[in-house]
Design a protein around this motif. Structure first.
Motif, PDB file in Angstrom:
ATOM      1  N   LEU A  99     -58.679  24.835  -8.819  1.00 19.30           N
ATOM      2  CA  LEU A  99     -58.721  25.705  -9.998  1.00 19.30           C
ATOM      3  C   LEU A  99     -58.352  27.144  -9.681  1.00 19.30           C
ATOM      4  CD1 LEU A  99     -61.788  24.599 -12.153  1.00 19.30           C
ATOM      5  CD2 LEU A  99     -59.463  23.698 -12.080  1.00 19.30           C
ATOM      6  N   MET A 100     -58.593  27.597  -8.464  1.00 19.56           N
ATOM      7  CA  MET A 100     -58.263  28.992  -8.131  1.00 19.56           C
ATOM      8  C   MET A 100     -56.769  29.275  -8.189  1.00 19.56           C
ATOM      9  SD  MET A 100     -59.491  27.124  -5.324  1.00 19.56           S
ATOM     10  CE  MET A 100     -60.992  27.907  -4.764  1.00 19.56           C
ATOM     11  N   TYR A 101     -55.960  28.214  -8.154  1.00 19.15           N
ATOM     12  CA  TYR A 101     -54.508  28.394  -8.217  1.00 19.15           C
ATOM     13  C   TYR A 101     -53.944  28.162  -9.622  1.00 19.15           C
ATOM     14  CZ  TYR A 101     -54.997  28.160  -3.164  1.00 19.15           C
ATOM     15  OH  TYR A 101     -55.385  28.393  -1.859  1.00 19.15           O
ATOM     16  N   VAL A 102     -54.819  27.910 -10.586  1.00 15.10           N
ATOM     17  CA  VAL A 102     -54.391  27.601 -11.954  1.00 15.10           C
ATOM     18  C   VAL A 102     -54.846  28.736 -12.870  1.00 15.10           C
ATOM     19  CG1 VAL A 102     -54.539  25.945 -13.847  1.00 15.10           C
ATOM     20  CG2 VAL A 102     -54.573  25.140 -11.472  1.00 15.10           C
ATOM     21  N   GLU A 103     -53.891  29.381 -13.529  1.00 15.58           N
ATOM     22  CA  GLU A 103     -54.214  30.535 -14.361  1.00 15.58           C
ATOM     23  C   GLU A 103     -55.076  30.157 -15.556  1.00 15.58           C
ATOM     24  OE1 GLU A 103     -54.481  34.460 -15.073  1.00 15.58           O
ATOM     25  OE2 GLU A 103     -53.401  33.564 -13.373  1.00 15.58           O
ATOM     26  N   GLU A 104     -54.734  29.055 -16.217  1.00  9.29           N
ATOM     27  CA  GLU A 104     -55.500  28.585 -17.376  1.00  9.29           C
ATOM     28  C   GLU A 104     -55.979  27.167 -17.068  1.00  9.29           C
ATOM     29  OE1 GLU A 104     -56.322  30.374 -19.887  1.00  9.29           O
ATOM     30  OE2 GLU A 104     -55.050  32.128 -19.523  1.00  9.29           O
ATOM     31  N   PRO A 105     -57.192  26.999 -16.538  1.00  7.68           N
ATOM     32  CA  PRO A 105     -57.615  25.692 -16.029  1.00  7.68           C
ATOM     33  C   PRO A 105     -58.124  24.702 -17.071  1.00  7.68           C
ATOM     34  CG  PRO A 105     -59.342  27.296 -15.652  1.00  7.68           C
ATOM     35  CD  PRO A 105     -58.188  28.058 -16.251  1.00  7.68           C
ATOM     36  N   ASP A 106     -58.348  25.141 -18.311  1.00 12.39           N
ATOM     37  CA  ASP A 106     -59.001  24.257 -19.282  1.00 12.39           C
ATOM     38  C   ASP A 106     -58.217  22.971 -19.525  1.00 12.39           C
ATOM     39  OD1 ASP A 106     -60.862  26.217 -19.395  1.00 12.39           O
ATOM     40  OD2 ASP A 106     -60.689  26.627 -21.533  1.00 12.39           O
ATOM     41  N   ALA A 107     -56.895  23.079 -19.649  1.00 13.69           N
ATOM     42  CA  ALA A 107     -56.088  21.884 -19.911  1.00 13.69           C
ATOM     43  C   ALA A 107     -56.148  20.920 -18.735  1.00 13.69           C
ATOM     44  CB  ALA A 107     -54.645  22.290 -20.205  1.00 13.69           C
ATOM     45  N   LEU A 108     -56.100  21.448 -17.521  1.00 13.97           N
ATOM     46  CA  LEU A 108     -56.202  20.589 -16.340  1.00 13.97           C
ATOM     47  C   LEU A 108     -57.546  19.864 -16.324  1.00 13.97           C
ATOM     48  CD1 LEU A 108     -55.145  21.369 -12.723  1.00 13.97           C
ATOM     49  CD2 LEU A 108     -57.431  20.508 -13.174  1.00 13.97           C
ATOM     50  N   LEU A 109     -58.618  20.604 -16.582  1.00 11.02           N
ATOM     51  CA  LEU A 109     -59.944  19.991 -16.565  1.00 11.02           C
ATOM     52  C   LEU A 109     -60.086  18.919 -17.634  1.00 11.02           C
ATOM     53  CD1 LEU A 109     -62.201  23.106 -15.911  1.00 11.02           C
ATOM     54  CD2 LEU A 109     -61.773  21.192 -14.367  1.00 11.02           C
ATOM     55  N   ALA A 110     -59.557  19.182 -18.814  1.00 13.66           N
ATOM     56  CA  ALA A 110     -59.622  18.179 -19.878  1.00 13.66           C
ATOM     57  C   ALA A 110     -58.856  16.929 -19.477  1.00 13.66           C
ATOM     58  CB  ALA A 110     -59.065  18.756 -21.175  1.00 13.66           C
ATOM     59  N   GLY A 111     -57.709  17.117 -18.824  1.00 10.68           N
ATOM     60  CA  GLY A 111     -56.908  15.982 -18.389  1.00 10.68           C
ATOM     61  C   GLY A 111     -57.595  15.140 -17.340  1.00 10.68           C
TER      62      GLY A 111
END
Length: 234
Positions: A99-111
């Motif tokens: 997550l530290m490398y992802v600017e907007e992590p919400d979509a990744l987490l939902a996926g």
């Protein structure tokens, strides 16, 4: 520490001896993937960096055939899990140091949460934004400590500008994506300022015991360098 904490969560959630379907998003060189495959689980690792994939494949090549057969490596981004896998395909999903490398992590987490079967375990390892002042402060960098209080970005030991996450924010996010927070730990409470390359002390087991105790005890875990959050799919 993360391995011990993860094993504790798996043991408390799944029957002893059950062979789990594990997805490791951002598997890196495959440390956790190989460890879990050795324990008998079926592991799929997703990694986008060719150098990391090469390192993971090299490590895997040194394992017995039975373990090699339990590991699958997919080149891809953690945000593309829906392209490669069906929802509900995994019992455990790891997302460690991603997550530290992802600017907007919400979509990744939902996926990644959608990849979990009902009752499945989501394991996140993130930089603790509420403790960014600790490392510079304990190192005597007072200006750096003052500047860190109101930020969620920092420069890591690789020299990269990355971001951190707050426990309160991730707790709300996990609830919103159907994998509410079940347990959380601190990681590297006492050892975050140890220089890279430092050898292990003679009393390493005592060190690990102290870190393990601090990582599950308030208020110490709140100022850990990293947070290990475990959510459970409803």
């Amino acid at each position: 520490m993360v391995a011990r904490q993860l094993d504790e969560q798996i043991a408390g959630r799944f029957p002893v001896g059950q062979r789990l379907r594990v997805l490791d998003v951002g598997m890196g060189q495959g440390t956790q993937a190989l460890r879990l495959a050795r324990a008998g689980h079926q592991v799929t690792g997703v990694e986008r960096e060719p150098t990391m994939i090469a390192a993971a494949r090299e490590a895997l090549a040194g394992e017995p055939e039975g373990i090699r057969d339990r590991v699958r490596i997919v080149q891809g981004d953690g945000r593309d899990t829906g392209v490669h896998f069906l929802p509900g395909s995994f019992d455990v999903v790891l997302c460690h140091g991603v997550l530290m490398y992802v600017e907007e992590p919400d979509a990744l987490l939902a996926g990644v949460a959608r990849m979990l079967a009902p009752g499945g375990l989501l394991s996140l390892l993130v930089r603790n934004a509420d403790a960014l002042a600790m490392r510079p402060g304990l190192s005597g960098d007072w200006a750096g400590a003052l500047g860190a209080f109101d930020r969620v970005s920092y420069r890591n030991r690789l020299g990269l500008d990355v971001r951190a996450d707050r426990l309160s924010t991730l707790t709300a996010t996990l609830a919103g994506i159907g994998a509410p927070l079940h347990s959380w730990y601190g990681v590297r409470v006492f050892t975050d300022t140890v220089p890279d390359g430092t050898g292990l002390p003679d009393d390493v087991e005592t060190l690990l015991a102290a870190e393990e105790r601090a990582g599950r005890t308030d208020p110490y875990r709140s100022v850990a360098a990293l947070l290990h959050l475990c959510g459970v799919r409803g």
